[in-house]
Enzyme design. Sequence first.
Site, short mmCIF file in Angstrom:
data_model
loop_
_atom_site.label_atom_id
_atom_site.label_comp_id
_atom_site.label_asym_id
_atom_site.label_seq_id
_atom_site.Cartn_x
_atom_site.Cartn_y
_atom_site.Cartn_z
N TRP A 105 3.71 -18.05 1.91
CA TRP A 105 2.76 -17.01 1.46
C TRP A 105 1.97 -17.70 0.36
O TRP A 105 2.51 -18.00 -0.71
CB TRP A 105 3.52 -15.79 0.92
CG TRP A 105 2.63 -14.63 0.62
CD1 TRP A 105 2.22 -13.66 1.48
CD2 TRP A 105 2.03 -14.30 -0.65
NE1 TRP A 105 1.41 -12.74 0.83
CE2 TRP A 105 1.28 -13.11 -0.47
CE3 TRP A 105 2.06 -14.89 -1.92
CZ2 TRP A 105 0.57 -12.51 -1.51
CZ3 TRP A 105 1.34 -14.29 -2.95
CH2 TRP A 105 0.61 -13.11 -2.73
N LYS A 148 7.11 -9.36 2.24
CA LYS A 148 8.11 -8.33 1.95
C LYS A 148 8.60 -8.39 0.51
O LYS A 148 8.74 -7.38 -0.16
CB LYS A 148 9.29 -8.52 2.91
CG LYS A 148 10.43 -7.55 2.72
CD LYS A 148 10.13 -6.25 3.40
CE LYS A 148 11.24 -5.24 3.25
NZ LYS A 148 10.71 -3.87 3.39
N HIS A 204 -11.16 18.12 -9.37
CA HIS A 204 -11.62 17.33 -10.52
C HIS A 204 -12.38 16.07 -10.08
O HIS A 204 -12.57 15.17 -10.88
CB HIS A 204 -10.44 16.98 -11.41
CG HIS A 204 -9.76 18.18 -11.98
ND1 HIS A 204 -10.35 19.02 -12.89
CD2 HIS A 204 -8.55 18.74 -11.70
CE1 HIS A 204 -9.54 20.02 -13.19
NE2 HIS A 204 -8.44 19.87 -12.47
N GLU A 216 3.05 7.71 -1.42
CA GLU A 216 3.78 6.86 -0.48
C GLU A 216 3.14 6.93 0.92
O GLU A 216 3.01 5.90 1.59
CB GLU A 216 5.25 7.30 -0.44
CG GLU A 216 6.14 6.54 0.55
CD GLU A 216 6.22 5.04 0.32
OE1 GLU A 216 5.72 4.54 -0.70
OE2 GLU A 216 6.78 4.36 1.20
N CYS A 274 7.42 -16.62 0.49
CA CYS A 274 7.83 -17.91 1.05
C CYS A 274 9.33 -17.87 1.34
O CYS A 274 10.09 -17.22 0.64
CB CYS A 274 7.57 -19.09 0.13
SG CYS A 274 5.86 -19.31 -0.31
N GLU A 334 -1.21 -0.08 4.02
CA GLU A 334 -0.50 -1.32 4.29
C GLU A 334 -0.57 -1.77 5.73
O GLU A 334 -0.80 -2.93 6.00
CB GLU A 334 0.98 -1.08 3.97
CG GLU A 334 1.51 -1.80 2.80
CD GLU A 334 3.01 -1.61 2.66
OE1 GLU A 334 3.56 -0.56 3.04
OE2 GLU A 334 3.63 -2.55 2.15
N ASN A 338 9.69 -22.39 -2.86
CA ASN A 338 9.32 -20.97 -2.96
C ASN A 338 9.21 -20.66 -4.45
O ASN A 338 10.19 -20.75 -5.17
CB ASN A 338 10.43 -20.14 -2.30
CG ASN A 338 10.33 -18.67 -2.63
OD1 ASN A 338 9.25 -18.15 -2.88
ND2 ASN A 338 11.46 -17.99 -2.64
N GLY A 339 8.01 -20.38 -4.90
CA GLY A 339 7.82 -20.09 -6.32
C GLY A 339 6.47 -20.62 -6.79
O GLY A 339 5.60 -20.92 -5.97
N ARG A 373 8.97 -12.88 4.58
CA ARG A 373 8.70 -13.34 3.21
C ARG A 373 7.32 -13.95 3.05
O ARG A 373 6.87 -14.25 1.94
CB ARG A 373 9.76 -14.35 2.77
CG ARG A 373 11.16 -13.81 2.79
CD ARG A 373 12.14 -14.86 2.33
NE ARG A 373 11.93 -15.21 0.95
CZ ARG A 373 12.46 -14.58 -0.08
NH1 ARG A 373 13.29 -13.59 0.13
NH2 ARG A 373 12.21 -14.95 -1.31
N LYS A 424 1.70 3.62 2.82
CA LYS A 424 2.12 3.21 4.16
C LYS A 424 0.90 3.02 5.05
O LYS A 424 0.80 2.04 5.79
CB LYS A 424 3.06 4.24 4.80
CG LYS A 424 4.47 4.34 4.26
CD LYS A 424 5.36 3.18 4.60
CE LYS A 424 5.29 2.10 3.56
NZ LYS A 424 6.12 2.19 2.40
C1 AGP Z 1 6.23 -1.15 0.48
O1 AGP Z 1 5.92 -0.74 1.76
C2 AGP Z 1 5.71 -2.45 0.09
N1 AGP Z 1 5.94 -3.47 1.02
C3 AGP Z 1 5.85 -2.83 -1.37
O2 AGP Z 1 5.09 -1.92 -2.08
C4 AGP Z 1 7.28 -2.87 -1.97
O3 AGP Z 1 7.82 -1.59 -2.03
C5 AGP Z 1 7.19 -3.50 -3.37
O4 AGP Z 1 6.70 -4.80 -3.26
C6 AGP Z 1 8.52 -3.50 -4.08
O5 AGP Z 1 9.49 -4.24 -3.40
P1 AGP Z 1 11.01 -4.18 -3.82
O6 AGP Z 1 11.49 -2.80 -3.55
O7 AGP Z 1 11.68 -5.21 -2.97
O8 AGP Z 1 11.07 -4.50 -5.28
#
Ligand code: AGP
Length: 629
Positions: free
Chosen positions: A74, A624, A524, A501, A2, A508, A100-101, A27, A505
């Site tokens: 959000w 984000k 395994h 990673e 948010c 996501e 926001n919260g 956000r 990606k």
């Molecule tokens: C990464 O592509 C993601 N959007 C997510 O995993 C992110 O890295 C995670 O939420 C941590 O965010 P931060 O680095 O702002 O703490």
Amino acid sequence: MCGIVGYVGRSQAAPILLDGLRRLEYRGYDSAGVAIINGDQVETRKCAGRIASLAKLISQKPATGSYGISHTRWATHGKVTDENAHPHFDATGKIALVHNGVIENYQTLKEQLIQDGDTNFQSDTDTEVLAHLIGNIYQKLNPPSPKGSDVAGGKDSKARLVNATRAALKQVIGTYGIAVVHADIPDFIVGARRGSPLVLGVGKDENFLASDVSAIVAHTRDVVYLNDFDLVSLDRENFEISSIEGTSGEHPVSKVEFTAEDIKKGDYPHYMLKEICEQPDTVRDAMRGRLTYEECTAKLGGLDMNPAELRDIARIVLIGCGTALHAARVGEYLIEQLANIPVDVDFASEYRHRNTPPTEHTLVFAISQSGETADTLGGLRESKRKGYRTLGICNNVASTIARESDGGVYMHAGPEIGVAATKSFTSQLIILNLIGLLLGRMRQLSTAQGKRMIDALEALPNQIEAALKLSDQIKSIAKKYVEATGMLFFGRQFNYPIALEGALKLKEITYLFAEGHPSAELKHGIIALVRPDLPSIFIAPDDAVFSKNVNNIEQVKARKGPIIAVTSGNGAKQLKNLAADIVEVPTTIDCLSPVLTVIPLQLLAYHLAVALGRDVDKPRNLAKSVTVE
Ligand code: AGP
């Protein structure tokens, strides 16, 4: 999660609020809304959907007025509907609030309000309960005298709104960054924060509130970063900050490091691509001024530790979430190798609830691009409570994690807007390498080894440039596999976290199934998944474990699984008959190879997402900065 923006000044509020919301859309983007005060009327426009839908609504039915508040959501409590979009109102409809919260005790507060005769709730949200609570208390506080100087909207009314907000927040369990306006109190906004970021923008004849400076940097670069439990009231000319308890404190005005230009997409079709391409510069910035040739080591003054303290470190804990956790996993390998210090890595969300046995001389690093991730912040606070020295590796200057840590290292990567983290990851890797170098040089690393590492670090920006040139090749690989229903990622040692990673990606932003594993784990169990239509991506640079990776590649090949290999040096020659596609990155020392091998994986996820028509910068269900648990 948010984003909120508030404006009070002499310009029309609507375009400023909308522009601010667009900058905060990373956000959260489930729904959006504004409340702008026009005379004594609240003009509310809100709807489910993105800021573009809200902008359309406002263009069809303009909202006039020079102060107001706004929100991009959000969803946490309540479905994504027009009714649940913010702003929310008190029972009189005069007080509007954006939040926001999470108000954890909203059910209890709601029951109390209902018992008090307040039943007029329009939404399922926790936020509306807070708006009602403020309104309920506001009604009960002494109204201003209708005669004399304290007419409604005067000084007394402002104090009454501040006091009602303060009293309501004292009853709240949970987190909030809020902005509140009252239709009868002209040019006046109240804000407060606890656990969710809030910044005050100080302008000329205008002031702002926002979840993040990027929302207001086009108007002012003078800001006050509010602390938890701060309550701020602002009009056009002035602002006043006190604590929720009513005490005052120091609140210096700071200059924002970046400009409005820095947060523009420029000629790039997506922020993610822009941020991938910025990595030669951001990697350079992460090490700028931090390497010393005389001593062949790194200088990290932000750690605020003397040589004896650095030498005494007996254990390091690295915590983070998502991409930051993957950087931590690379950090585990490299700090152990360079500095011979035991390292533990954990998901911040797990670490904070674990009962880890206490150890002496332990450093805890919280890694977070945003510096606001609730789980990471929780882990940091738990470490502090246990008496550990806690350090932040953050990108967002003055973020909560940066401020609550005992010290740390900033990434200096500039604003990262794409929801998928890219440049912040490579900056985190650089900083972890600098930490490894510094601690290694206090222990077993020779001058020659230190110099070799510095040379390799300095070569990286140009090598990243070279890796970025692979973009066209990777685009054609993405096209080739556009029908694939998923992908498997494998790597060993430093590049095992890169497999994680790469898979993250891909998940996501393409929504395809993807998993990352250590290459040797194949046999395994995972090998059961191998089939001709499921590509396996091996991150196998020409390093100490290359030949081991080749064994695993053979195992996939034998079962007709298509292989994409990311390699370097002599790797390509050896993989010629095994991999369907070979992507060659420049050669570097083993501990730095993840900085280069991750680039093709970022590009692969990007090109595949574009080919599939996904919303690259705002993938579904994500935000984000994850400020809820
Ligand atoms: C990464 O592509 C993601 N959007 C997510 O995993 C992110 O890295 C995670 O939420 C941590 O965010 P931060 O680095 O702002 O703490």
